[in-house]
Design a protein around this motif. Structure first.
Motif, PDB file in Angstrom:
ATOM      1  N   VAL A   5       0.738  -1.291   0.016  1.00  0.00           N
ATOM      2  CA  VAL A   5      -0.013  -0.006  -0.204  1.00  0.00           C
ATOM      3  C   VAL A   5       0.931   1.330   0.127  1.00  0.00           C
ATOM      4  CG1 VAL A   5      -1.853  -0.960   1.234  1.00  0.00           C
ATOM      5  CG2 VAL A   5      -0.105  -0.259   2.579  1.00  0.00           C
ATOM      6  N   ALA A   6       2.145   1.149   0.378  1.00  0.00           N
ATOM      7  CA  ALA A   6       2.980   2.175   0.519  1.00  0.00           C
ATOM      8  C   ALA A   6       3.798   2.497  -0.885  1.00  0.00           C
ATOM      9  CB  ALA A   6       3.938   2.178   1.722  1.00  0.00           C
ATOM     10  N   ARG A  55      -0.985  10.267  -4.348  1.00  0.00           N
ATOM     11  CA  ARG A  55      -1.572  10.875  -3.248  1.00  0.00           C
ATOM     12  C   ARG A  55      -1.529   9.849  -2.003  1.00  0.00           C
ATOM     13  NH1 ARG A  55      -7.434  12.657  -5.609  1.00  0.00           N
ATOM     14  NH2 ARG A  55      -6.574  13.930  -6.977  1.00  0.00           N
ATOM     15  N   TYR A 107       1.160  11.069   1.339  1.00  0.00           N
ATOM     16  CA  TYR A 107       0.495  11.026   2.613  1.00  0.00           C
ATOM     17  C   TYR A 107       1.177  10.350   3.577  1.00  0.00           C
ATOM     18  CZ  TYR A 107      -2.503  10.679   6.620  1.00  0.00           C
ATOM     19  OH  TYR A 107      -2.945  10.575   7.964  1.00  0.00           O
ATOM     20  N   ARG A 108       1.503   9.004   3.235  1.00  0.00           N
ATOM     21  CA  ARG A 108       2.201   8.177   4.091  1.00  0.00           C
ATOM     22  C   ARG A 108       3.544   8.604   4.458  1.00  0.00           C
ATOM     23  NH1 ARG A 108      -0.639   3.748   0.815  1.00  0.00           N
ATOM     24  NH2 ARG A 108      -2.480   3.458   2.210  1.00  0.00           N
ATOM     25  N   LEU A 158       3.555  11.375   6.665  1.00  0.00           N
ATOM     26  CA  LEU A 158       3.173  10.968   7.851  1.00  0.00           C
ATOM     27  C   LEU A 158       4.430  10.525   8.866  1.00  0.00           C
ATOM     28  CD1 LEU A 158       0.825  10.583   9.997  1.00  0.00           C
ATOM     29  CD2 LEU A 158       0.519   8.379   8.782  1.00  0.00           C
ATOM     30  N   SER A 209      -5.699   6.707  12.904  1.00  0.00           N
ATOM     31  CA  SER A 209      -5.239   6.146  11.758  1.00  0.00           C
ATOM     32  C   SER A 209      -4.036   5.270  11.976  1.00  0.00           C
ATOM     33  CB  SER A 209      -4.674   7.061  10.815  1.00  0.00           C
ATOM     34  OG  SER A 209      -3.683   7.956  11.520  1.00  0.00           O
ATOM     35  N   PHE A 225      11.863   4.397   6.041  1.00  0.00           N
ATOM     36  CA  PHE A 225      10.510   4.426   5.624  1.00  0.00           C
ATOM     37  C   PHE A 225      10.383   4.384   4.208  1.00  0.00           C
ATOM     38  CE2 PHE A 225       6.724   6.192   3.863  1.00  0.00           C
ATOM     39  CZ  PHE A 225       5.756   5.370   4.325  1.00  0.00           C
ATOM     40  N   CYS A 234       2.759   3.614   9.680  1.00  0.00           N
ATOM     41  CA  CYS A 234       2.437   4.735   8.760  1.00  0.00           C
ATOM     42  C   CYS A 234       2.113   4.180   7.375  1.00  0.00           C
ATOM     43  CB  CYS A 234       3.835   5.566   8.480  1.00  0.00           C
ATOM     44  SG  CYS A 234       4.052   6.464   9.918  1.00  0.00           S
ATOM     45  N   ARG A 235       2.990   2.990   6.815  1.00  0.00           N
ATOM     46  CA  ARG A 235       2.567   2.492   5.526  1.00  0.00           C
ATOM     47  C   ARG A 235       0.994   2.045   5.412  1.00  0.00           C
ATOM     48  NH1 ARG A 235       7.881   0.321   6.794  1.00  0.00           N
ATOM     49  NH2 ARG A 235       9.473   1.223   5.087  1.00  0.00           N
ATOM     50  N   ARG A 236       0.663   1.481   6.636  1.00  0.00           N
ATOM     51  CA  ARG A 236      -0.827   1.045   6.664  1.00  0.00           C
ATOM     52  C   ARG A 236      -1.813   2.202   6.694  1.00  0.00           C
ATOM     53  NH1 ARG A 236       1.729  -2.957   9.872  1.00  0.00           N
ATOM     54  NH2 ARG A 236       0.832  -1.799  11.643  1.00  0.00           N
ATOM     55  N   ALA A 237      -1.411   3.318   7.023  1.00  0.00           N
ATOM     56  CA  ALA A 237      -2.317   4.395   7.466  1.00  0.00           C
ATOM     57  C   ALA A 237      -3.195   4.815   6.371  1.00  0.00           C
ATOM     58  CB  ALA A 237      -1.541   5.423   7.938  1.00  0.00           C
ATOM     59  N   ALA A 238      -4.399   4.673   6.638  1.00  0.00           N
ATOM     60  CA  ALA A 238      -5.449   5.177   5.498  1.00  0.00           C
ATOM     61  C   ALA A 238      -5.292   6.578   5.107  1.00  0.00           C
ATOM     62  CB  ALA A 238      -6.809   4.826   5.966  1.00  0.00           C
ATOM     63  N   PRO A 239      -4.762   6.906   3.942  1.00  0.00           N
ATOM     64  CA  PRO A 239      -4.787   8.468   3.573  1.00  0.00           C
ATOM     65  C   PRO A 239      -6.249   9.016   3.566  1.00  0.00           C
ATOM     66  CG  PRO A 239      -4.644   6.966   1.603  1.00  0.00           C
ATOM     67  CD  PRO A 239      -4.819   5.858   2.939  1.00  0.00           C
ATOM     68  N   PRO A 240      -6.227  10.397   3.863  1.00  0.00           N
ATOM     69  CA  PRO A 240      -7.552  10.891   3.749  1.00  0.00           C
ATOM     70  C   PRO A 240      -7.988  10.892   2.447  1.00  0.00           C
ATOM     71  CG  PRO A 240      -5.735  12.526   3.738  1.00  0.00           C
ATOM     72  CD  PRO A 240      -4.932  11.279   3.875  1.00  0.00           C
ATOM     73  N   PHE A 263      -8.941  13.400   0.632  1.00  0.00           N
ATOM     74  CA  PHE A 263      -9.051  14.839   0.215  1.00  0.00           C
ATOM     75  C   PHE A 263      -9.098  14.779  -1.180  1.00  0.00           C
ATOM     76  CE2 PHE A 263      -4.657  13.937   1.279  1.00  0.00           C
ATOM     77  CZ  PHE A 263      -4.006  13.892   0.085  1.00  0.00           C
ATOM     78  N   ASP A 264      -9.864  15.762  -1.762  1.00  0.00           N
ATOM     79  CA  ASP A 264      -9.753  15.950  -3.207  1.00  0.00           C
ATOM     80  C   ASP A 264      -8.505  16.453  -3.614  1.00  0.00           C
ATOM     81  OD1 ASP A 264     -12.245  15.197  -3.645  1.00  0.00           O
ATOM     82  OD2 ASP A 264     -13.290  17.152  -3.333  1.00  0.00           O
ATOM     83  N   GLY A 265      -7.943  15.881  -4.498  1.00  0.00           N
ATOM     84  CA  GLY A 265      -6.384  16.365  -5.067  1.00  0.00           C
ATOM     85  C   GLY A 265      -6.904  17.625  -5.940  1.00  0.00           C
ATOM     86  N   PRO A 266      -5.615  18.509  -5.990  1.00  0.00           N
ATOM     87  CA  PRO A 266      -5.671  19.584  -7.007  1.00  0.00           C
ATOM     88  C   PRO A 266      -6.021  19.278  -8.186  1.00  0.00           C
ATOM     89  CG  PRO A 266      -3.365  18.923  -6.673  1.00  0.00           C
ATOM     90  CD  PRO A 266      -4.316  17.866  -5.505  1.00  0.00           C
ATOM     91  N   SER A 286      -8.523  17.248  -9.256  1.00  0.00           N
ATOM     92  CA  SER A 286     -10.147  17.116  -9.249  1.00  0.00           C
ATOM     93  C   SER A 286     -10.672  18.639  -9.148  1.00  0.00           C
ATOM     94  CB  SER A 286     -10.623  16.475  -8.289  1.00  0.00           C
ATOM     95  OG  SER A 286     -10.029  16.884  -6.953  1.00  0.00           O
TER      96      SER A 286
END
Lengths: 165, 97
Positions: free
Chosen positions: A5-6, A29, A33-34, A37, A98, A129, B16-22, B24-27, B29
């Motif tokens: 996923v990363a 995206r 984000y990761r 983070l 999260s 990372f 962090c690798r497994r964290a769900a990204p938000p 958000f609408d990217g630029p 869109s």
């Protein structure tokens, strides 16, 4: 460890259309984000950094289209954003939902990272990372390759010291 | 703390690798929405502007020619007795004055 996923976004062809750049940015995206983070250790700030990076990339489409390594290009933008964003905001003590592991441990790591300099946090994230090579880290941070090793050593030592204090 | 610091850091990065990204609408869109919106706004403004400007009839070509001739500055009269070797020079000088 599931790192699928990363993974970084797909590579674009040499001649990029607007549609390809759109697809690249959309694909980048979650990864951006990761990575943010991992550097800033705060979901809200990571979201801001990722969003600002995407906006910068969107405004600089020509540069992105002309870049030999678009992934590295956008990675540099994100790291610069993260480095400038870090000193401006302090980590909140709230435990974010999260994180999918021990929230106390997550908080402890975040509080430890808070005591490090922005450069130390960035170099730790790029090494552990992103798993970049020294040469790649040197390129992203715009520092000599020889400096990467010493800075990484210092960053690890600082993290260990902050963890134990 | 009991955990090895580097192990804890590695676990943190795994999280962090497994964290769900938000979501958000990217630029991209935003950009896709912004451009048509701007286009519509500019189009509406242009249409309103055209509708609000009163239609003033343009003079035809003949009338424009007459007006142009009427406003053209005429050179002063040159006395015929002054015609000599430097007549052309005098004419230019008179024109300047």
């Amino acid at each position: 460890m599931d790192v699928s996923v990363a993974t970084r976004p797909i590579q674009m062809s040499a001649k990029r259309t607007n549609g390809e750049i759109d697809a690249f940015l959309a694909d980048a995206r979650p990864w951006l984000y990761r990575l943010a983070l991992a550097i800033v250790a705060e979901p809200n700030l990571a979201e801001d950094v990722a969003q600002e990076t995407l906006i910068r990339a969107n405004r600089a489409r020509r540069q992105l289209a002309a870049s030999d390594h678009p992934t590295r290009w956008i990675q540099k933008v994100l790291v610069r954003r993260a480095l400038t964003a870090l000193p401006q905001r302090r980590i909140e003590s709230a435990v974010e939902a999260s994180y999918e592991y021990d929230p106390n441990l997550a908080l402890a790591v975040r509080q430890t990272l808070e005591r490090l300099s922005a450069m130390d946090r960035t170099i730790l994230a790029l090494t552990h990372f992103e798993e970049l090579s020294y040469a790649e880290i040197a390129d992203v941070l715009n520092i000599p390759v020889g400096t990467v090793g010493s800075r990484l050593h210092a960053a690890r030592a600082a993290f260990k010291e902050a963890w134990q204090s | 703390m009991n955990h090895d610091p580097i192990d804890a850091l590695t676990d943190f990065y795994d999280a962090c690798r497994r964290a769900a990204p938000p979501n958000f609408d990217g630029p991209a869109s935003r950009h896709a929405l912004l451009v048509p919106a701007l286009g519509i706004a500019v189009g509406l403004a242009a249409a309103l502007g055209v509708a609000l400007i009163p239609a003033t009839p343009r003079p035809d070509a003949r009338q424009r020619t007459i007006e142009a001739i009427a406003f053209r500055r005429q050179p002063p009269d040159i006395p015929s007795a002054n015609l000599g070797l430097n007549a052309a020079h005098s004419k230019r000088k008179a024109w300047r004055t």
